[in-house]
Enzyme design. Structure first.
Site, mmCIF file in Angstrom:
data_model
loop_
_atom_site.group_PDB
_atom_site.id
_atom_site.type_symbol
_atom_site.label_atom_id
_atom_site.label_comp_id
_atom_site.label_asym_id
_atom_site.label_seq_id
_atom_site.Cartn_x
_atom_site.Cartn_y
_atom_site.Cartn_z
ATOM 1 C CG HIS A 57 -1.902 1.116 1.258
ATOM 2 N ND1 HIS A 57 -3.265 0.901 1.130
ATOM 3 C CD2 HIS A 57 -1.747 2.462 1.371
ATOM 4 C CE1 HIS A 57 -3.895 2.068 1.173
ATOM 5 N NE2 HIS A 57 -2.992 3.034 1.319
ATOM 6 C CG HIS A 59 -1.029 7.075 -1.217
ATOM 7 N ND1 HIS A 59 -2.285 7.266 -1.749
ATOM 8 C CD2 HIS A 59 -1.195 6.308 -0.116
ATOM 9 C CE1 HIS A 59 -3.183 6.653 -0.981
ATOM 10 N NE2 HIS A 59 -2.541 6.060 0.014
ATOM 11 C CG HIS A 210 -7.453 4.357 1.251
ATOM 12 N ND1 HIS A 210 -7.028 4.015 -0.004
ATOM 13 C CD2 HIS A 210 -6.417 5.016 1.854
ATOM 14 C CE1 HIS A 210 -5.779 4.445 -0.154
ATOM 15 N NE2 HIS A 210 -5.391 5.047 0.948
ATOM 16 C CD GLU A 213 -6.336 6.340 6.434
ATOM 17 O OE1 GLU A 213 -6.781 6.441 5.271
ATOM 18 O OE2 GLU A 213 -5.195 6.726 6.773
ATOM 19 C CG ASP A 309 -0.451 4.999 3.712
ATOM 20 O OD1 ASP A 309 -0.809 5.238 2.549
ATOM 21 O OD2 ASP A 309 -1.171 5.230 4.698
HETATM 22 ZN ZN LIG Z 1 -3.310 5.086 1.739
#
Ligand SMILES: [Zn+2]
Length: 425
Positions: A57, A59, A210, A213, A309
């Site tokens: 995971h 970005h 997601h 969260e 992340d």
């Molecule tokens: Zn994320």
């Protein structure tokens, strides 16, 4: 003549002093004292060889933007989202690609050769999608990069995002994403999960959302995700990322939820570095840790893997894309300090991640791809404890990164000691 032969390594399962032979991009033999000759021979005696790290995971469109256009002063999730909003209008394809290239080089140097990255589709121009599709091709010889179409500002919350999602998938994005807890109401969140799972089913794609969260103990989108994964027979193809609400949920409810997730074949992804810093921000004391129930999910036989992340982006000012750092934090936050538990934390950044991503030919057995990392550590425990240099990173039998061992020379009086922190010395 073999392409590559690695001598004398220890394996994550505890085997010691074995050789690994690679030919034409695949592992052909794993055994002590292989007699053959090879074009490239690496003496890695006493070092740990592992299949490459997998980041489940990430970005990549936001990474390495630290300080652009300004630093997140409060360090909170909400200021991070606001900051990303300020930055987005100024993004260019070339700038995103240049940052992604740098991150990929960092990842390779740390031995991470597979990354699932979410990519924000909220911008009509889909610049980030185009940039990361290009990077996926450019780095194909080195990194398995999967892209998730991620509606950062909500799928139903903004009309444009339904069209953007279809366009991103038409362009070749691999996975359908979502963010149900960010939709306007719980009902809209549930509807977004239903629509996105149906979209994935129609297109034959995996799902990675997601999901929940938040610290809201009453958020129920994990349940909805499991329900639709089951209903649409998407077992094994659906992933719930973050799942931080599970940390705060009532135990009785969780005792029903976890078997439902198991039945649906859901993969769970925790992001220890980010969960421990972004969750629990509304608490005084006791202060919640926010990470999902890693230990309980694993005990129930659910595939749990970890993601990095963020690295130096609006949400997180730290990191060098080191999955051993992620496993180290996960181990502490989940209190996975038992002997077998430490091994599972290592699995969360290797084999379990490969399962989440559905990687073909992953592992250190004959027939697997000739991809591995040689670490300056004797075993999994030492790798987690020291997070030491990745001495060799090998892709399809070729060295793609090497690093010198880290050794300090300590001078005390007339004596000089070499210190590498390994135990016993
Ligand atoms: Zn994320």
């Amino acid at each position: 003549m073999l392409d590559c032969l690695i001598r004398g390594v220890n394996l994550p399962d505890g085997r010691k002093g074995v050789d690994i032979a690679i030919n034409e991009g695949r592992i052909v033999e794993v055994a002590p004292c292989i007699g053959a000759k090879a074009a490239q021979e690496i003496d890695a005696s006493g070092c740990l060889a592992t299949p490459p790290f997998v980041d489940s995971h990430f970005h990549m469109d936001a990474t390495l933007t630290y300080g652009q256009p300004r630093i997140n002063e409060s360090g909170t999730l909400l200021e991070g989202i606001a900051l990303w909003g300020e930055l987005k209008p100024h993004l260019t394809v070339e700038a995103i690609k240049e940052r992604a290239r740098q991150l990929c080089r960092w990842a390779i140097a740390k031995g991470t050769l597979a990354i699932r990255s979410h990519v924000d589709i909220g911008d009509e121009r889909l610049l980030a999608v185009q940039a990361l599709l290009d990077i996926r091709e450019e780095f194909k010889p080195y990194i398995d990069l999967q892209l998730v179409a991620f509606p950062q500002d909500g799928y139903l919350r903004h009309e444009k995002n339904r069209g953007n999602m279809e366009r991103a998938l038409d362009m070749g994005v691999d996975v359908v994403g979502g963010i149900p807890h960010f939709e306007r109401t719980m009902a809209e969140g549930a509807l977004s999960v239903k629509l996105l799972c149906e979209l994935a089913e129609r297109r034959g794609l995996p799902v990675d959302m997601h999901c929940d969260e938040s610290d809201d103990p009453l958020s129920r989108h994990v349940e909805t995700l499991a329900y639709h994964a089951n209903r649409l027979r998407l077992q094994g193809r659906v992933t719930g990322s973050h799942l931080t609400s599970m940390h705060s949920m009532d135990n009785y409810y969780v005792s029903k939820l976890i078997p439902l997730m198991k039945e649906a074949g859901l993969n769970a992804v925790a992001n220890p570095l980010i969960n421990i810093t972004l969750q629990g921000r509304h608490d005084t004391y006791p202060k919640r840790r926010g990470m999902t129930r890693v230990k309980e999910l694993m005990a129930a036989g659910i595939n749990v893997s970890f993601g990095h992340d963020c690295v130096m982006d609006p949400w997180y000012s730290f990191g060098s894309h080191d999955m051993l750092e992620v496993a180290h934090m996960g181990l502490h936050v989940a209190q996975m300090t038992g002997v077998a538990e430490m091994r599972r934390m290592f699995d969360a950044v290797t084999v379990n991640g490969a399962r989440t991503l559905g990687l073909e030919g992953y592992g250190l057995e004959p027939g697997c791809r000739g991809d591995m990392v040689i670490i300056q550590a004797g075993d999994v425990h030492e790798a987690l404890r020291l997070r030491p240099p990745r001495l060799y990173v090998i892709r399809r039998g070729r060295i793609v990164s090497r690093m010198m061992p880290a050794v300090a020379r300590v001078s005390l009086g007339n004596a000089v000691y070499e210190v590498d922190f390994r135990y016993p010395a």
